[in-house]
Design a protein around this motif. Structure first.
Motif, PDB file in Angstrom:
ATOM      1  N   TRP A  57       0.838  -1.197   0.000  1.00 55.08           N
ATOM      2  CA  TRP A  57       0.000   0.000   0.000  1.00 55.08           C
ATOM      3  C   TRP A  57       0.872   1.246   0.000  1.00 55.08           C
ATOM      4  O   TRP A  57       1.557   1.529   0.975  1.00 55.08           O
ATOM      5  N   LEU A  58       0.853   1.975  -1.094  1.00 49.56           N
ATOM      6  CA  LEU A  58       1.709   3.136  -1.269  1.00 49.56           C
ATOM      7  C   LEU A  58       1.071   4.402  -0.717  1.00 49.56           C
ATOM      8  O   LEU A  58      -0.146   4.566  -0.745  1.00 49.56           O
ATOM      9  N   ARG A  59       1.915   5.302  -0.236  1.00 47.52           N
ATOM     10  CA  ARG A  59       1.496   6.630   0.171  1.00 47.52           C
ATOM     11  C   ARG A  59       2.064   7.651  -0.823  1.00 47.52           C
ATOM     12  O   ARG A  59       2.877   7.304  -1.682  1.00 47.52           O
ATOM     13  N   ASP A  60       1.652   8.897  -0.660  1.00 47.97           N
ATOM     14  CA  ASP A  60       2.234  10.015  -1.401  1.00 47.97           C
ATOM     15  C   ASP A  60       2.163   9.832  -2.914  1.00 47.97           C
ATOM     16  O   ASP A  60       3.116  10.138  -3.639  1.00 47.97           O
ATOM     17  N   VAL A  61       1.037   9.337  -3.387  1.00 48.65           N
ATOM     18  CA  VAL A  61       0.837   9.188  -4.816  1.00 48.65           C
ATOM     19  C   VAL A  61      -0.652   9.339  -5.098  1.00 48.65           C
ATOM     20  O   VAL A  61      -1.491   8.850  -4.345  1.00 48.65           O
ATOM     21  N   ARG A  62      -0.995  10.090  -6.142  1.00 48.45           N
ATOM     22  CA  ARG A  62      -2.403  10.292  -6.487  1.00 48.45           C
ATOM     23  C   ARG A  62      -2.980   9.060  -7.151  1.00 48.45           C
ATOM     24  O   ARG A  62      -4.150   8.741  -6.989  1.00 48.45           O
ATOM     25  N   TYR A  63      -2.178   8.385  -7.938  1.00 48.96           N
ATOM     26  CA  TYR A  63      -2.616   7.135  -8.555  1.00 48.96           C
ATOM     27  C   TYR A  63      -1.389   6.309  -8.892  1.00 48.96           C
ATOM     28  O   TYR A  63      -0.285   6.835  -9.054  1.00 48.96           O
ATOM     29  N   VAL A  64      -1.592   5.004  -8.954  1.00 57.11           N
ATOM     30  CA  VAL A  64      -0.498   4.088  -9.261  1.00 57.11           C
ATOM     31  C   VAL A  64      -1.038   2.957 -10.115  1.00 57.11           C
ATOM     32  O   VAL A  64      -2.177   2.505  -9.929  1.00 57.11           O
ATOM     33  N   ALA A  65      -0.238   2.539 -11.072  1.00 58.21           N
ATOM     34  CA  ALA A  65      -0.601   1.394 -11.907  1.00 58.21           C
ATOM     35  C   ALA A  65       0.437   0.300 -11.722  1.00 58.21           C
ATOM     36  O   ALA A  65       1.641   0.563 -11.723  1.00 58.21           O
ATOM     37  N   ASP A  66      -0.034  -0.901 -11.538  1.00 60.11           N
ATOM     38  CA  ASP A  66       0.832  -2.074 -11.449  1.00 60.11           C
ATOM     39  C   ASP A  66       0.219  -3.153 -12.327  1.00 60.11           C
ATOM     40  O   ASP A  66      -0.792  -3.766 -11.961  1.00 60.11           O
ATOM     41  N   ARG A  67       0.796  -3.322 -13.502  1.00 58.33           N
ATOM     42  CA  ARG A  67       0.263  -4.265 -14.491  1.00 58.33           C
ATOM     43  C   ARG A  67      -1.212  -3.962 -14.780  1.00 58.33           C
ATOM     44  O   ARG A  67      -1.517  -2.858 -15.204  1.00 58.33           O
ATOM     45  N   SER A  68      -2.087  -4.885 -14.548  1.00 52.94           N
ATOM     46  CA  SER A  68      -3.503  -4.680 -14.891  1.00 52.94           C
ATOM     47  C   SER A  68      -4.323  -4.174 -13.714  1.00 52.94           C
ATOM     48  O   SER A  68      -5.541  -4.346 -13.678  1.00 52.94           O
ATOM     49  N   ARG A  69      -3.666  -3.527 -12.755  1.00 53.44           N
ATOM     50  CA  ARG A  69      -4.356  -2.931 -11.620  1.00 53.44           C
ATOM     51  C   ARG A  69      -3.953  -1.460 -11.505  1.00 53.44           C
ATOM     52  O   ARG A  69      -2.764  -1.135 -11.544  1.00 53.44           O
ATOM     53  N   ILE A  70      -4.949  -0.608 -11.366  1.00 54.28           N
ATOM     54  CA  ILE A  70      -4.726   0.831 -11.189  1.00 54.28           C
ATOM     55  C   ILE A  70      -5.542   1.262  -9.975  1.00 54.28           C
ATOM     56  O   ILE A  70      -6.663   0.787  -9.774  1.00 54.28           O
ATOM     57  N   SER A  71      -4.992   2.148  -9.171  1.00 51.60           N
ATOM     58  CA  SER A  71      -5.715   2.612  -7.982  1.00 51.60           C
ATOM     59  C   SER A  71      -5.405   4.082  -7.763  1.00 51.60           C
ATOM     60  O   SER A  71      -4.386   4.597  -8.225  1.00 51.60           O
ATOM     61  N   SER A  72      -6.305   4.752  -7.039  1.00 48.25           N
ATOM     62  CA  SER A  72      -6.103   6.175  -6.763  1.00 48.25           C
ATOM     63  C   SER A  72      -6.297   6.451  -5.286  1.00 48.25           C
ATOM     64  O   SER A  72      -6.905   5.665  -4.557  1.00 48.25           O
TER      65      SER A  72
END
Length: 367
Positions: free
Chosen positions: A183-198
């Protein structure tokens, strides 16, 4: 993120709150970078995007903003879905109708969607929704969570072994309940392969523009960004700045306990900008002093600019009127309506209440 409860405010009173960052200045659009360019498949001329919900409760801006921005872009075929036919109750306010049920979508698109956008919902463990998401992922869809839609995707087991993010307020809960995700902090959105989250609520704005960029290129994304009033949609963010310290806790508690709730009427008519409406209604309904309502001139549903069926709460001239009716301003770009609303909240209820709302929306704003 669904409306923060008074109990949550109480539990958050000991969390320090550094000053919020100012809204980002003008910068060049980031390269597609972490969101890979869309790869056409299944013989489609443009991707099919499914924005899902739960009929009993779905976060308003999480649901409407991606639908509105992607529809406006013309880069994708966008569908607003729900498990069952009938109204979708949006939180903290408003109601719309689904364009199709999950089953009807499957009949129309048996090979699945290209992107599935998952907002925060009141029942993140709903079996029908989780099973459908697993099915879509199995068919090759890229799964995109908005805010605490991350809890839904994680419940479905679809973030296992991936990097992801979500609303600042549930960071500890996500880390505890789903330790198999980074679980990342300090990012508005992140993509990892076929998963994207905001990140929280307002992060739906840059993420949606980044998806337009991934699908249709930077020029189209820049054009849409200009139309909706956004200068930057890169992923830079400082989630540590968003906390409810004692001062904002006290503001929320005083608003909740000692202020009479004010009704705010937002006029709606055919062609209403669903993005501006959602952001304004969401903000006004998080003050603990006011709640926004959609007010129509005549009975019946209202079709928004990009095809959502809105179910107004009230009709002008019938029943109890809102205490305050805002102007129907269609000149302000969609996203700038949020800044305008926060300024209005500050005028009505004070700068601290406006900041309280901005923190809930995880929106980098200052008076």
């Amino acid at each position: 993120m669904l409306r923060l409860s008074f109990l949550f405010l109480l539990c958050s009173m000991l969390c320090p709150l550094p000053a919020l960052a100012a809204s980002p200045g003008t910068v060049e659009a980031s390269p597609v970078g972490s969101i890979p360019p869309y790869q056409a498949r299944l013989g489609r001329t443009q991707p099919v995007v499914a924005v899902v919900s739960h009929n009993a409760g779905t976060e308003l801006s999480d649901f409407v903003v991606p639908y509105g921005i992607l529809s406006r872009s013309g880069a994708a075929e966008v569908w607003a879905l729900a498990p069952a036919a009938g109204p979708i109750v949006l939180h903290p306010t408003l109601k719309v109708e689904a364009q199709a049920t999950l089953a009807q979508f499957d009949q129309r698109f048996p090979q699945g969607a290209d992107y599935v956008i998952v907002p925060a919902v009141t029942k993140p463990d709903e079996p029908a929704l989780l099973d459908w998401l697993k099915s879509q992922a199995g068919k090759g869809a890229t799964i995109v969570s908005i805010c605490d839609g991350a809890l839904v995707v994680a419940q479905a087991g679809l973030f296992k072994g991936y990097r992801a993010t979500g609303h600042w307020a549930t960071q500890a809960q996500r880390e505890k309940d789903f330790p198999d995700t980074v679980w990342l902090r300090d990012v508005r959105y992140v993509a990892d392969r076929s998963r994207i989250s905001s990140a929280g609520v307002s992060a739906a704005i840059p993420l949606s523009l980044a998806l337009v960029e991934a699908i249709a290129g930077p020029a189209r994304a820049a054009a849409v960004a200009t139309e909706v009033g956004v200068k930057s949609w890169d992923s830079r963010h400082d989630s540590h700045r968003f906390r409810l310290g004692f001062g904002l806790y006290l503001t929320g508690a005083l608003n909740y306990l000692f202020s009479r709730q004010q009704d705010i009427g937002l006029p709606v008519s055919p062609g209403v900008d669903e993005i501006a409406l959602a952001l304004s209604a969401d903000a006004f309904s998080r003050t603990y002093r006011s709640r926004a309502y959609a007010v129509a001139a005549t009975p019946g549903s209202v079709r928004t600019r990009h095809g959502l069926t809105l179910l107004p709460d009230r009709v002008r001239g019938t029943g109890e009127a809102p205490a305050r009716v805002m102007a129907d301003d269609r000149q302000t770009p969609s996203v700038q309506a949020l800044d305008r609303t926060l300024q209005e909240i500050g005028t009505l209820y004070g700068a601290d209440t406006a900041r309280l709302v901005a923190v809930q929306l995880e929106y980098p704003w200052q008076p």
